[in-house]
Design an enzyme around this catalytic site. Structure first.
Site, PDB file in Angstrom:
ATOM      1  N   LYS A 193       0.854  -1.190   0.000  1.00 51.97           N
ATOM      2  CA  LYS A 193       0.000   0.000   0.000  1.00 51.97           C
ATOM      3  C   LYS A 193       0.887   1.236   0.000  1.00 51.97           C
ATOM      4  CE  LYS A 193      -3.574   2.281   2.696  1.00 51.97           C
ATOM      5  NZ  LYS A 193      -4.542   2.159   3.789  1.00 51.97           N
ATOM      6  N   ARG A 215       0.748  10.110   5.962  1.00 53.21           N
ATOM      7  CA  ARG A 215       0.906   8.694   6.272  1.00 53.21           C
ATOM      8  C   ARG A 215       2.231   8.144   5.733  1.00 53.21           C
ATOM      9  NH1 ARG A 215      -4.446   8.785   7.718  1.00 53.21           N
ATOM     10  NH2 ARG A 215      -6.053   8.540   6.128  1.00 53.21           N
ATOM     11  N   GLU A 231       7.130  -6.301   1.111  1.00 54.37           N
ATOM     12  CA  GLU A 231       5.968  -6.094   1.989  1.00 54.37           C
ATOM     13  C   GLU A 231       4.924  -7.187   1.761  1.00 54.37           C
ATOM     14  OE1 GLU A 231       4.898  -4.250   4.391  1.00 54.37           O
ATOM     15  OE2 GLU A 231       6.156  -2.448   4.476  1.00 54.37           O
ATOM     16  N   LYS A 246      -2.247  -1.518  -3.905  1.00 58.72           N
ATOM     17  CA  LYS A 246      -3.106  -0.332  -3.872  1.00 58.72           C
ATOM     18  C   LYS A 246      -2.253   0.912  -3.908  1.00 58.72           C
ATOM     19  CE  LYS A 246      -6.043   2.030  -0.675  1.00 58.72           C
ATOM     20  NZ  LYS A 246      -6.010   2.240   0.724  1.00 58.72           N
ATOM     21  N   SER A 272     -10.093   5.669  -5.166  1.00 53.27           N
ATOM     22  CA  SER A 272     -10.982   6.810  -5.362  1.00 53.27           C
ATOM     23  C   SER A 272     -10.466   7.829  -6.382  1.00 53.27           C
ATOM     24  CB  SER A 272     -11.226   7.491  -4.016  1.00 53.27           C
ATOM     25  OG  SER A 272      -9.997   7.861  -3.410  1.00 53.27           O
TER      26      SER A 272
HETATM   27  C1  PBG Z   1      -7.573   3.145   5.103  1.00 48.56           C
HETATM   28  C2  PBG Z   1      -7.946   3.113   3.664  1.00 48.56           C
HETATM   29  C3  PBG Z   1      -7.763   4.122   2.716  1.00 48.56           C
HETATM   30  C4  PBG Z   1      -8.289   3.637   1.511  1.00 48.56           C
HETATM   31  C5  PBG Z   1      -8.762   2.364   1.755  1.00 48.56           C
HETATM   32  N1  PBG Z   1      -8.528   2.049   3.084  1.00 48.56           N
HETATM   33  C6  PBG Z   1      -7.256   5.487   2.883  1.00 48.56           C
HETATM   34  C7  PBG Z   1      -5.854   5.748   3.218  1.00 48.56           C
HETATM   35  O1  PBG Z   1      -5.020   4.863   3.380  1.00 48.56           O
HETATM   36  O2  PBG Z   1      -5.553   6.929   3.359  1.00 48.56           O
HETATM   37  C8  PBG Z   1      -8.312   4.381   0.220  1.00 48.56           C
HETATM   38  C9  PBG Z   1      -9.254   3.867  -0.795  1.00 48.56           C
HETATM   39  C10 PBG Z   1      -9.514   4.790  -1.932  1.00 48.56           C
HETATM   40  O3  PBG Z   1      -8.812   5.802  -2.147  1.00 48.56           O
HETATM   41  O4  PBG Z   1     -10.457   4.508  -2.680  1.00 48.56           O
HETATM   42  N2  PBG Z   1      -8.672   2.895   5.919  1.00 48.56           N
END
Ligand code: PBG
Length: 320
Positions: A193, A215, A231, A246, A272
């Protein structure tokens, strides 16, 4: 003699026979955002057609999804009350636990994944408990992740999807599930991630933008390929059932690398920002939206993903 590849493409039936990657609805997972209350359906400006919904509306949406042929969802909770340690995620009537119960009662066939993180539940918006330097305390966070996992699995969630990026989280969660007799609950790890700008619109929907800092201290550097593979392989060794990359679009090389280094099923999260960009191009009439959408989905499969988590899943159902 010349090697002629074009003869492979002349006939539609032959093209179809030689098709190497296909998308099928059973590959898709549709994200849903649950809020407290009744009859709530909040439109999110940065994500057209994505809503925060109260449980009654989530149930209507599940009905709709089943009719479309989509049988796998992933739930995100947006609680009314936030505090420094995300307490509202640690109760048996947390918003997501209640939603899982309600969905399983009505739609026992629906496969439910739950996002396991604290960023939606903490008042500072970070993914766990902070230490005195305002950095996330890895090992303290492991304890509450394990607790949240047991609560959600005992509410009926089929798949726990940890996204907090704490070291050792898969092992901690697997141990907690197993010692609570939840040995059949799967873990789909957000194993690779990246710290990404493409999560921006999600943070509006999930109300989880960090109130300070970023983050970057726990999510991965987008420049690092070897670390990205490490990872995921580490999560495999800790007992993950399914791995994930992701975001998806900018990271298909990583999807392929992991595919070639692990035999586990692999998911991509078409996040998103990727969704918002394509929608924006559609609204500005800059692109053949449906063709571009299907091309993206095929690229995930071709790269090596088995599972696609996407806000586009309902549109896909209508297209294929
Ligand atoms: C963390 C989480 C995130 C997303 C999924 N799980 C946000 C982040 O890590 O800041 C992002 C998913 C997306 O952008 O569609 N709970």
């Amino acid at each position: 003699m010349m090697i002629r590849l074009r003869r492979l493409r002349k006939n539609e039936k032959i093209r179809e026979m030689l098709n190497e990657s296909r998308i099928h609805l059973s590959n898709f997972v549709y994200p849903l955002f649950v809020v407290e209350g009744n009859n709530i359906k909040n439109q999110i400006k940065s994500m057209p057609d994505v809503y925060q919904m109260s449980i009654d509306n989530i149930l209507k949406e599940c009905d709709n999804l089943q009719n479309l042929g989509i049988s796998h969802i992933i739930l995100f909770g947006i609680p009314d009350i936030k505090d420094s340690i995300g307490s509202s995620a640690l109760s048996h009537d947390s918003i997501v636990a209640k939603a899982v119960h309600a969905i399983k009662e009505r739609f026992s066939d629906m496969i439910i994944s739950v996002d396991l993180c604290f960023c939606e539940y903490t008042d500072h918006g970070h993914c766990g408990i902070l230490d005195s330097n305002n950095d996330v305390d890895n090992d303290k966070t492991l304890e509450i992740l394990a607790k949240q996992a047991v609560i959600l699995a005992s509410s009926g969630a089929d798949i726990i999807a940890p996204s907090a990026m704490m070291d050792g989280q898969i092992k901690a969660i697997r141990n907690a599930l197993d010692s609570n007799n939840l040995t059949n609950t799967l873990i789909m790890s957000y194993s690779t991630k990246f710290a990404s700008a493409f999560y921006g619109p999600f943070r509006d929907v999930a109300d989880s933008t960090p109130s300070f800092g970023s983050r970057n201290t726990y999510q991965q550097n987008p420049a690092n390929r070897s670390e990205a593979i490490r990872e995921s392989l580490l999560d495999e060794s800790e007992g993950a059932d399914i791995l994930m990359v992701k975001p998806a679009l900018s990271y298909l090389d990583i999807v392929r690398d992991i595919r070639e280094n692990s035999r586990l099923p692999l998911a991509v999260y078409n996040v998103s920002g990727e969704y918002a960009m394509l929608k924006a191009a559609k609204m500005a009439k800059l692109i053949d939206y449906e063709r571009a959408l299907l091309e993206m989905m095929i690229s995930f499969k071709r790269a090596g993903a088995n599972i696609i988590i996407s806000y586009h899943a309902k549109e896909i159902a209508n297209l294929i």
